[in-house]
Design an enzyme around this catalytic site. Sequence first.
Site, PDB file in Angstrom:
ATOM      1  N   HIS A   1      44.754  37.218  38.880  1.00 21.61           N
ATOM      2  CA  HIS A   1      45.927  37.174  39.562  1.00 21.61           C
ATOM      3  C   HIS A   1      45.981  36.619  40.766  1.00 21.61           C
ATOM      4  O   HIS A   1      45.031  35.603  41.286  1.00 21.61           O
ATOM      5  CB  HIS A   1      46.166  38.946  39.803  1.00 21.61           C
ATOM      6  CG  HIS A   1      45.006  39.612  40.318  1.00 21.61           C
ATOM      7  ND1 HIS A   1      44.613  39.406  41.589  1.00 21.61           N
ATOM      8  CD2 HIS A   1      44.102  40.600  39.940  1.00 21.61           C
ATOM      9  CE1 HIS A   1      43.412  39.755  41.898  1.00 21.61           C
ATOM     10  NE2 HIS A   1      43.342  40.621  40.798  1.00 21.61           N
TER      11      HIS A   1
ATOM     12  N   HIS B   1      42.980  36.405  43.188  1.00 32.01           N
ATOM     13  CA  HIS B   1      41.914  35.559  42.713  1.00 32.01           C
ATOM     14  C   HIS B   1      42.449  34.024  43.275  1.00 32.01           C
ATOM     15  O   HIS B   1      41.646  33.177  43.771  1.00 32.01           O
ATOM     16  CB  HIS B   1      41.693  35.376  41.212  1.00 32.01           C
ATOM     17  CG  HIS B   1      41.280  36.645  40.864  1.00 32.01           C
ATOM     18  ND1 HIS B   1      41.672  37.497  39.884  1.00 32.01           N
ATOM     19  CD2 HIS B   1      39.842  37.282  40.884  1.00 32.01           C
ATOM     20  CE1 HIS B   1      40.946  38.516  39.554  1.00 32.01           C
ATOM     21  NE2 HIS B   1      39.928  38.263  40.119  1.00 32.01           N
TER      22      HIS B   1
HETATM   23  P1  AMP Z   1      36.954  40.590  40.227  1.00 31.47           P
HETATM   24  O1  AMP Z   1      37.420  39.643  39.264  1.00 31.47           O
HETATM   25  O2  AMP Z   1      37.858  41.754  40.416  1.00 31.47           O
HETATM   26  O3  AMP Z   1      35.538  40.784  40.291  1.00 31.47           O
HETATM   27  O4  AMP Z   1      37.299  39.793  41.709  1.00 31.47           O
HETATM   28  C1  AMP Z   1      36.842  38.361  41.888  1.00 31.47           C
HETATM   29  C2  AMP Z   1      36.879  38.371  43.374  1.00 31.47           C
HETATM   30  O5  AMP Z   1      38.368  38.141  43.753  1.00 31.47           O
HETATM   31  C3  AMP Z   1      36.239  39.277  44.388  1.00 31.47           C
HETATM   32  O6  AMP Z   1      35.565  38.677  45.450  1.00 31.47           O
HETATM   33  C4  AMP Z   1      37.302  39.998  44.750  1.00 31.47           C
HETATM   34  O7  AMP Z   1      37.220  40.846  45.898  1.00 31.47           O
HETATM   35  C5  AMP Z   1      38.374  39.213  44.884  1.00 31.47           C
HETATM   36  N1  AMP Z   1      40.029  39.877  44.931  1.00 31.47           N
HETATM   37  C6  AMP Z   1      40.052  40.763  43.538  1.00 31.47           C
HETATM   38  N2  AMP Z   1      41.263  41.511  44.052  1.00 31.47           N
HETATM   39  C7  AMP Z   1      41.798  40.825  45.365  1.00 31.47           C
HETATM   40  C8  AMP Z   1      42.937  40.789  46.103  1.00 31.47           C
HETATM   41  N3  AMP Z   1      44.006  41.540  45.424  1.00 31.47           N
HETATM   42  N4  AMP Z   1      42.973  40.225  47.198  1.00 31.47           N
HETATM   43  C9  AMP Z   1      42.176  39.458  47.434  1.00 31.47           C
HETATM   44  N5  AMP Z   1      40.989  38.932  46.725  1.00 31.47           N
HETATM   45  C10 AMP Z   1      40.829  39.904  45.418  1.00 31.47           C
END
Ligand code: AMP
Length: 280
Positions: free
Chosen positions: A34, A37
């Site tokens: 999203h 990312h």
């Molecule tokens: P995930 O796929 O949920 O493991 O997230 C991958 C990376 O994206 C991690 O460093 C998360 O902290 C970051 N991330 C997830 N959601 C957001 C968001 N809404 N805003 C900024 N970074 C995000």
Amino acid sequence: MVIFKRIAALQKFLQKHKSNKHSVGFVPTMGALHEGHFSLLKKSKEIANKTVCSIFVNPTQFNNPEDFKKYPINIEQDIYLLEKWGCDVLFLPDIKEIYPTEADKKESFNLGKLENILEGKYRPGHFQGVCMVVKCLLNIVQPSYLFAGQKDYQQCLVLLKLLHIINSPAELIICPTIREKDGLAMSSRNLRLNKNERIVAPEIFNTLSFMQQQLKPGSIKNLKAMGIDALTKKGFKVDYVEIAKAYNLESVDVWDGNDPLIILCAAFINDIRLIDNVKY
Ligand code: AMP
């Protein structure tokens, strides 16, 4: 964008770029991508010469097997988005590539207090799993920069600690939380919210923002209780609402007005667990 499923091929490819003195930015994800990312990827493209993104739903960081089973997977759409966003390399390993043997799932890291508070308390073993996979990915990619989102604030502090423990030269770049128009922090888990759940979900951010406005020096215990109460009344099952020192997540009950603070929350809407935080 070039897609690699195998470590050896990825490393061979990256070696060529590194010998040209190109810096590599690394964005590890679990997919179902999203705009949150995308913000990390955009930052990486600003700072580094080449950007590597990984998609791997890491089983060792799920303390709840049901949560793992229900984690959204959207790989074709993810590849389309990464292409569109201008990612250079996607690393898409399968589980045997990351954890060839059961013993590879057993490494342990001394994370100190961070391990057992907040997310660590409610998701035992979660941060050990995060460290296992990030250490492995860092060894493979050997980036100059590692990008992470403030949305997972405690995870950012854990990653800083990990970089220190493993003596990694990578610099951690923490990017601000990207939100929907109504304030809900973007998250892959939001895909699981039904229409009614989606309507109440922004109450987490509303409550944290309200607490942020009310903060003043002195006792802040009542403010935390108020946050829990407000969310419970809206139908959430709250794991925690906490106000803590931003640099080490130590709980603060009486605030001196100087320490930078972070207000954090984890709460369930039915069986979907959401987390969020705001800084002060
Ligand atoms: P995930 O796929 O949920 O493991 O997230 C991958 C990376 O994206 C991690 O460093 C998360 O902290 C970051 N991330 C997830 N959601 C957001 C968001 N809404 N805003 C900024 N970074 C995000």
